[in-house]
Design a protein around this motif. Structure first.
Motif, PDB file in Angstrom:
ATOM      1  N   ALA A   2      25.815 -10.210 -10.390  1.00  0.00           N
ATOM      2  CA  ALA A   2      26.814 -10.622  -9.333  1.00  0.00           C
ATOM      3  C   ALA A   2      26.431 -10.387  -7.846  1.00  0.00           C
ATOM      4  CB  ALA A   2      28.336 -10.415  -9.870  1.00  0.00           C
ATOM      5  N   GLY A   3      26.242  -9.041  -7.827  1.00  0.00           N
ATOM      6  CA  GLY A   3      25.866  -8.574  -6.435  1.00  0.00           C
ATOM      7  C   GLY A   3      24.572  -8.932  -6.067  1.00  0.00           C
TER       8      GLY A   3
ATOM      9  N   ILE B 194      20.608 -19.335  -7.349  1.00  0.00           N
ATOM     10  CA  ILE B 194      21.645 -18.477  -7.876  1.00  0.00           C
ATOM     11  C   ILE B 194      21.644 -18.415  -9.203  1.00  0.00           C
ATOM     12  CG2 ILE B 194      24.183 -18.011  -7.900  1.00  0.00           C
ATOM     13  CD1 ILE B 194      24.120 -19.028  -4.956  1.00  0.00           C
ATOM     14  N   GLY B 195      21.678 -19.707  -9.735  1.00  0.00           N
ATOM     15  CA  GLY B 195      21.719 -19.633 -11.243  1.00  0.00           C
ATOM     16  C   GLY B 195      20.439 -18.907 -11.950  1.00  0.00           C
TER      17      GLY B 195
ATOM     18  N   ASP C  20      20.840 -14.246  -2.381  1.00  0.00           N
ATOM     19  CA  ASP C  20      20.884 -15.611  -2.451  1.00  0.00           C
ATOM     20  C   ASP C  20      21.760 -16.147  -1.287  1.00  0.00           C
ATOM     21  OD1 ASP C  20      18.927 -16.367  -4.944  1.00  0.00           O
ATOM     22  OD2 ASP C  20      20.380 -14.734  -5.315  1.00  0.00           O
ATOM     23  N   LEU C  21      23.163 -15.796  -1.500  1.00  0.00           N
ATOM     24  CA  LEU C  21      24.054 -16.340  -0.710  1.00  0.00           C
ATOM     25  C   LEU C  21      24.057 -15.691   0.835  1.00  0.00           C
ATOM     26  CD1 LEU C  21      26.469 -18.078  -0.080  1.00  0.00           C
ATOM     27  CD2 LEU C  21      27.899 -16.350  -0.929  1.00  0.00           C
TER      28      LEU C  21
ATOM     29  N   THR D 295      14.423 -27.292   0.234  1.00  0.00           N
ATOM     30  CA  THR D 295      15.495 -28.089  -0.769  1.00  0.00           C
ATOM     31  C   THR D 295      16.865 -27.932  -0.668  1.00  0.00           C
ATOM     32  OG1 THR D 295      15.409 -26.334  -2.585  1.00  0.00           O
ATOM     33  CG2 THR D 295      13.821 -28.020  -2.631  1.00  0.00           C
ATOM     34  N   ARG D 296      17.366 -26.940  -0.024  1.00  0.00           N
ATOM     35  CA  ARG D 296      18.707 -26.507   0.162  1.00  0.00           C
ATOM     36  C   ARG D 296      19.284 -26.427  -1.197  1.00  0.00           C
ATOM     37  NH1 ARG D 296      17.881 -25.055   4.686  1.00  0.00           N
ATOM     38  NH2 ARG D 296      19.109 -25.305   6.349  1.00  0.00           N
ATOM     39  N   GLN D 297      18.698 -26.029  -2.444  1.00  0.00           N
ATOM     40  CA  GLN D 297      19.330 -26.025  -3.593  1.00  0.00           C
ATOM     41  C   GLN D 297      19.749 -24.593  -3.965  1.00  0.00           C
ATOM     42  OE1 GLN D 297      19.987 -28.352  -6.026  1.00  0.00           O
ATOM     43  NE2 GLN D 297      18.749 -30.281  -5.004  1.00  0.00           N
ATOM     44  N   LEU D 298      20.664 -24.193  -3.116  1.00  0.00           N
ATOM     45  CA  LEU D 298      21.155 -22.765  -3.092  1.00  0.00           C
ATOM     46  C   LEU D 298      21.732 -22.517  -4.492  1.00  0.00           C
ATOM     47  CD1 LEU D 298      21.394 -20.197  -1.712  1.00  0.00           C
ATOM     48  CD2 LEU D 298      23.439 -20.638  -0.676  1.00  0.00           C
ATOM     49  N   LEU D 299      22.766 -23.318  -5.098  1.00  0.00           N
ATOM     50  CA  LEU D 299      23.272 -23.161  -6.490  1.00  0.00           C
ATOM     51  C   LEU D 299      22.310 -23.064  -7.825  1.00  0.00           C
ATOM     52  CD1 LEU D 299      26.168 -25.544  -6.198  1.00  0.00           C
ATOM     53  CD2 LEU D 299      26.396 -23.141  -6.080  1.00  0.00           C
TER      54      LEU D 299
END
Length: 332
Positions: free
Chosen positions: A176-177, A247-248, A183-184, A240-244
């Motif tokens: 999570a950290g 993150i996954g 990433d974020l 891509t801007r595929q941040l999710l």
């Protein structure tokens, strides 16, 4: 210094670091409250949502400040959870304040519906993580085997021991950290803000690479191997801007590694983990994947006329074609 050479800083430096950590926590908390309360636009019809978000931000700020205070009685895991949530939320609100909404930042689920960009992000992220991990650990073991770790900064133990992955809570907290900070904050918010500020790409790549290497500085000198990890992930985000999606993948990668390290501490071999993983895939993942594919296929299927209506229309057209020559011959 303690991880690489066996001795740590003096008490004065430790105290200064604790005070600095507390000041950072206070700044993050107050800045988050300021942005949420004063600069987050909400519609007049969403008053309840506005009040709830403000109360949550204030409560999160209080928990963050108390958790970072060296004199308060605190739970380390709870304080770190609060800090990660606060700094992730602060990054989103900061981007929104500068005109970069969640969709532009890459936090929209609709972006993941594009199969081409999703595939590109997945490929670049996985290649970057595999290559960065392999190069870093290769340098680590190479320096150890050659004996140069005696005078060069090299991590003494394993990554799991260094990060203190000794409980299930720590194993869950670490991914999570990592996804929030790397990433974020580092890849997503930094790239989006610098791009909006019209900074050249080489500045973005260089800054993110330096930060990523510093975040993995507990490796010592082998941390330079994480440069390729930073470059490929930044490339994936810019294209891509595929941040999710990123993150996954990152969370799953770190979670599996943490669970394997935790299982090894309890004497569970990797063969048991392999069998458990195959069983988990067969019972949970595979049925879910088949369900998603069937639903997607049903959604993409074009609307068709019912079989009874279609059959009657075909029969009617055949009768018309058969009767047309006969009627013309009779008329003649």
């Amino acid at each position: 210094m303690q991880l690489c050479f066996g001795y740590g800083p003096g008490p004065g430096l430790v105290k200064a670091f604790s005070v600095g950590t507390m000041l950072v926590g206070i700044y993050v908390a107050l800045r988050l409250c300021y942005l949420v309360v004063a600069h987050t636009p909400f519609r007049k019809s969403a008053r309840v949502r506005r009040i709830v978000l403000r109360l949550v931000a204030i409560a999160l700020a209080i928990v963050t400040i108390v958790g970072q205070s060296p004199v308060a009685v605190r739970d380390p895991l709870l304080s770190m959870w609060a800090f990660y949530v606060a700094i992730g939320w602060l990054s989103v609100e900061t981007c929104r304040y500068h005109g970069i909404g969640p969709t532009a930042l890459g936090l929209s689920v609709r972006l993941s519906h594009d199969p081409a960009s999703r595939k590109t992000a997945t490929r670049l992220t996985l290649v970057g993580m595999v290559a960065g991990t392999a190069l870093t650990n290769g340098l680590l073991w190479g320096l150890r085997l050659t004996g140069t770790d005696s005078f060069l900064p090299v991590m003494a133990g394993s990554q799991a021991h260094t990060l203190q992955l000794t409980s299930l809570g720590s194993v869950l907290l670490t991914p999570a950290g990592a996804v929030v900070m790397e990433d974020l904050v580092v890849v997503g918010a930094t790239t989006a803000l610098l791009t909006a500020a019209r900074r050249p790409p080489w500045v973005i790549y260089l800054l993110i690479t330096v930060i990523e290497v510093a975040l993995h500085g507990y490796y010592g000198l082998p941390a330079i191997g994480m440069a390729i990890y930073a470059v490929l992930r930044t490339m994936a985000y810019q294209r891509t801007r595929q941040l999710l999606v990123m993150i996954g993948i990152h969370a799953a990668w770190d979670l599996v590694g943490g669970l394997v390290a935790l299982a090894n501490q309890y004497g569970i071999t990797r063969y048991h983990l392999l069998l458990d993983g195959l069983l988990l895939y067969a019972v949970v993942v595979l049925p879910a994947e088949l369900f998603v594919r069937a639903r997607k296929k049903r959604r993409n299927r074009p609307h068709q006329i019912g079989p009874s209506t279609e059959g009657s229309s075909i029969k009617a057209s055949q009768k018309t074609q058969e009767n047309a020559p006969r009627s013309s011959s009779v008329a003649g």
